[in-house]
Design a protein around this motif. Structure first.
Motif, short mmCIF file in Angstrom:
data_model
loop_
_atom_site.label_atom_id
_atom_site.label_comp_id
_atom_site.label_asym_id
_atom_site.label_seq_id
_atom_site.Cartn_x
_atom_site.Cartn_y
_atom_site.Cartn_z
N UNK A 159 61.78 31.24 17.34
CA UNK A 159 62.41 32.45 17.72
C UNK A 159 61.89 32.82 19.15
N UNK A 160 62.63 32.48 20.18
CA UNK A 160 62.56 32.58 21.60
C UNK A 160 63.21 34.12 22.15
N UNK A 161 64.28 34.61 21.48
CA UNK A 161 64.61 35.62 22.01
C UNK A 161 65.05 36.64 20.72
N UNK A 162 64.78 37.66 20.73
CA UNK A 162 64.88 38.50 19.61
C UNK A 162 66.44 39.14 19.48
N UNK A 163 67.26 38.52 19.18
CA UNK A 163 68.75 38.61 18.96
C UNK A 163 68.99 39.71 18.24
N UNK A 220 72.35 47.35 21.48
CA UNK A 220 73.73 47.70 21.99
C UNK A 220 74.48 48.52 21.12
N UNK A 221 74.24 48.46 19.78
CA UNK A 221 75.02 49.37 18.71
C UNK A 221 74.63 50.75 19.12
N UNK A 222 73.41 51.12 19.15
CA UNK A 222 72.85 52.43 19.23
C UNK A 222 73.26 53.06 20.73
N UNK A 223 73.45 52.09 21.55
CA UNK A 223 74.04 52.59 22.89
C UNK A 223 75.51 52.82 22.95
N UNK A 224 76.15 52.11 21.88
CA UNK A 224 77.79 52.55 21.72
C UNK A 224 77.80 53.63 20.89
N UNK A 225 76.77 53.72 20.07
CA UNK A 225 77.06 55.14 19.14
C UNK A 225 76.87 56.31 20.01
N UNK A 226 75.96 56.03 20.86
CA UNK A 226 75.33 57.31 21.83
C UNK A 226 76.68 57.83 22.84
N UNK A 227 77.34 56.57 23.33
CA UNK A 227 78.42 57.03 24.44
C UNK A 227 79.70 57.48 23.61
#
Ligand SMILES: [Zn+2]
Length: 73
Positions: free
Chosen positions: A52-56, A63-70
């Motif tokens: 696991x190189x990048x925690x997808x 990004x989902x939390x940010x979309x919820x916030x906006x």
């Protein structure tokens, strides 16, 4: 190299015999089995060579939390 003089059809064909487009090399992800480009991490799970190189998952959650916030405003 500059082609200065007229060449025969055979000469032109010989030169162009190397101009064919090669298919892009694809590998299957060891973790999720998705097709990816060679020497690149998996764009779906963030794994490279079984590691696991990048925690997808964290990125998606963020990004989902940010979309919820906006959308709440
Ligand atoms: Zn994957």
């Amino acid at each position: 190299m500059v082609v200065r003089m007229r060449h025969t059809r055979a000469h032109t064909a010989n030169r162009r015999s190397h101009h064919a487009i090669k298919a892009t090399l694809m590998t299957t992800c060891e973790n999720c089995g998705a097709k990816n480009l060679n020497h690149t991490i998996c764009k779906y799970c963030g794994f490279y060579k079984g590691r696991n190189v990048m925690n997808k998952l964290a990125k998606v959650e963020k990004s989902q939390a940010k979309a919820k916030k906006t959308s709440a405003k």
